[in-house]
Enzyme design. Structure first.
Site, mmCIF file in Angstrom:
data_model
loop_
_atom_site.group_PDB
_atom_site.id
_atom_site.type_symbol
_atom_site.label_atom_id
_atom_site.label_comp_id
_atom_site.label_asym_id
_atom_site.label_seq_id
_atom_site.Cartn_x
_atom_site.Cartn_y
_atom_site.Cartn_z
ATOM 1 N N LEU A 1 0.832 -1.198 0.000
ATOM 2 C CA LEU A 1 0.000 0.000 0.000
ATOM 3 C C LEU A 1 0.868 1.249 0.000
ATOM 4 O O LEU A 1 1.811 1.351 0.791
ATOM 5 C CB LEU A 1 -0.906 0.002 1.238
ATOM 6 C CG LEU A 1 -1.614 1.317 1.583
ATOM 7 C CD1 LEU A 1 -2.594 1.702 0.469
ATOM 8 C CD2 LEU A 1 -2.327 1.205 2.930
ATOM 9 N N SER A 2 0.536 2.201 -0.863
ATOM 10 C CA SER A 2 1.156 3.517 -0.874
ATOM 11 C C SER A 2 2.668 3.400 -1.064
ATOM 12 O O SER A 2 3.115 2.925 -2.103
ATOM 13 C CB SER A 2 0.786 4.275 0.405
ATOM 14 O OG SER A 2 1.147 5.627 0.318
ATOM 15 N N ALA A 3 3.471 3.787 -0.075
ATOM 16 C CA ALA A 3 4.917 3.597 -0.205
ATOM 17 C C ALA A 3 5.251 2.121 -0.369
ATOM 18 O O ALA A 3 6.173 1.754 -1.104
ATOM 19 C CB ALA A 3 5.637 4.173 1.009
ATOM 20 N N GLY B 1 3.328 0.129 -1.904
ATOM 21 C CA GLY B 1 2.987 -0.130 -3.296
ATOM 22 C C GLY B 1 4.090 0.307 -4.235
ATOM 23 O O GLY B 1 4.398 -0.369 -5.220
#
Length: 456
Positions: A126-128, A130
């Site tokens: 997720l996010s970083a 990801g």
């Protein structure tokens, strides 16, 4: 289907390697895990931890159901002030270096610990996390068979902190070939086999803008040698649109999940249903269970080859739908004594004919089906190509939360410090965590205030 018994919880593993990235390793596996089971690596986002991701993401549910082990790496404020994985630092995200190498060492340790199948290792984040996932897929295509980038960034989008913010808010508009070249440059020379990639993005994400999903799609379809024209588009629950890009065999190589109205975070869908998972929290948004659909995309849901010798049934077709049923038919397989029908990887029926009607379904919901043929001894053969059917109608749902959380989950929006229900624009009062309302979703993207009673 894998074992259903769950283990006690997360286990920290020390001494897993030289650990040049200064990460911590945590694992989870069902109590009964057969040798040769898959392995999933799950990377948390900024300000999160391994235990936080374990508690909210829904991945342990599917580890228990389908039978695979989990590795949850954890970074800290010692590496990054916000406890983000350093996806934008080449010294941490390149093959054989820093955090990327630490995660590679965790994979090796887990394979030895659980006897995992090295052909079925996957990574999601997720996010970083990801962004790091995309870089790991590029750097280690020989390790990871697939990945899922949730609210994340294209591989090699940034190599500095300032460039990272540029990518988050407005990624460079490179051509697919230019994006693909960045992956090919990061991978070992001569790589010809690439991971299958799922891309998850909220349309209302203002932290990692939706343009990143478009650039990710361009990047990985180019790596696979595909165009950017989708093979098909499906409407899923939670206002989610799935766009698939198939390889030459007709199997999806890249899938893009766009969640209408969702802000920055991981899509979860709390509940006990087969396709539900996770719990809500900061950056865990009540929309759709992304972990379920990602596991299905990777084939962790039982849609793998059987032990029998019979070929896959062909011609699997949806012949009709109602608000609660789906009717299927397929071509007969010589030598078959029966056929098994699976919905989302779960067995729903067995029949001796070449037709089956699945009943008791939710309205307005997409379901994925496969069929196998079994010989007289009961050994199932190869799984058919999948088809997706959507029941008619729409199933209303109710959600009780603060105005702030409704907005974060994409059910409402705020203007001038006040909150309004999406679709109906009904006023809900101040935009804060203290004002609580119940919203009923009566149509895709349409919510009404239902404080006096929610029939759904």
């Amino acid at each position: 289907m894998g074992p259903q018994a769950s283990a006690a919880g997360l286990t920290q593993v020390t001494g897993f390697g030289s650990n040049p990235g200064n990460l911590s390793m945590y694992t989870y596996a069902p109590d009964v895990l057969p040798p040769g089971a898959p392995l999933v690596v799950a990377l948390h986002g900024c300000t999160q931890s391994a235990s936080d991701y374990y508690a909210h993401s829904g991945w342990p549910k599917f580890a228990d159901r389908y039978g695979f082990a989990l590795v949850l790496p954890q970074t800290s404020s010692a590496n990054n002030a916000n406890s983000c994985f350093n996806w934008f630092e080449p010294a941490d995200s390149s093959r054989g270096q820093g955090e990327a190498l630490s995660i590679r060492q965790m994979v090796d340790n887990a394979v030895a610990r659980y006897g995992s199948d090295t052909r079925r290792i996957y990574v999601t984040g997720l996010s970083a996390g990801g962004g790091m996932t995309a870089n790991l897929l590029a750097a280690y295509p020989d390790v990871f068979a697939g990945g899922a980038v949730d609210s994340g960034l294209p591989a090699s989008c940034a190599t500095t902190v300032s460039a990272a913010y540029t990518c988050m808010y407005g990624p460079p508009d490179r051509t697919p070939a230019q994006w693909g070249d960045l992956v090919r440059a990061a991978a070992p020379a001569g790589t010809t086999s690439w991971p299958r990639v799922a891309i998850w993005q909220g349309s209302a994400d203002t932290t990692v803008r939706p343009a990143n999903a478009t650039e990710l799609r361009d990047q990985w379809t180019d790596v696979w040698g595909l165009g950017q024209t989708p093979s098909r588009t499906e409407n899923l629950s939670g206002g989610t649109t799935l766009t698939a890009y198939d390889d030459a065999s007709g199997r999806p190589a890249v899938e893009v999940y766009s969640v209408s109205g969702m802000a920055h975070g991981l899509a979860v869908d709390p509940g006990s249903g087969a396709e539900q998972c996770g719990t809500t929290g900061t950056y865990y948004l009540d929309t759709i269970c992304s972990s379920y659909h990602t596991a299905r995309f990777w084939g962790l849901d039982g849609d793998g080859p059987g032990t029998g010798a019979l070929p896959a049934p062909t011609g699997l077709t949806v012949t009709g739908t109602t608000d609660t049923t789906v009717a299927l038919r397929w071509d007969a397989v010589p030598g078959a004594a029966s056929y098994t029908v699976r919905r989302g990887g779960m067995k729903v029926g067995t029949t001796t004919s070449t037709a089956y009607t699945d009943t008791g379904l939710a309205t307005g919901t997409a379901y994925r089906y496969t069929v196998t043929a079994a010989d007289p001894a009961g050994a199932e053969g190869t799984v058919s190509a999948a088809v997706t059917a959507t029941t008619t109608g729409f199933t209303p749902t109710c959600h009780t939360a603060s105005n702030y959380d409704h907005t974060a989950a994409g059910r409402a929006h705020q203007s001038g410090g006040r909150t309004y229900a999406n679709g109906s624009d009904e006023p809900m009062g101040l935009w804060n965590t203290f004002t609580v309302h119940t919203l009923e979703q009566t149509a895709p993207g349409y919510y009404v205030v239902a404080d006096s009673g929610c029939p759904a």
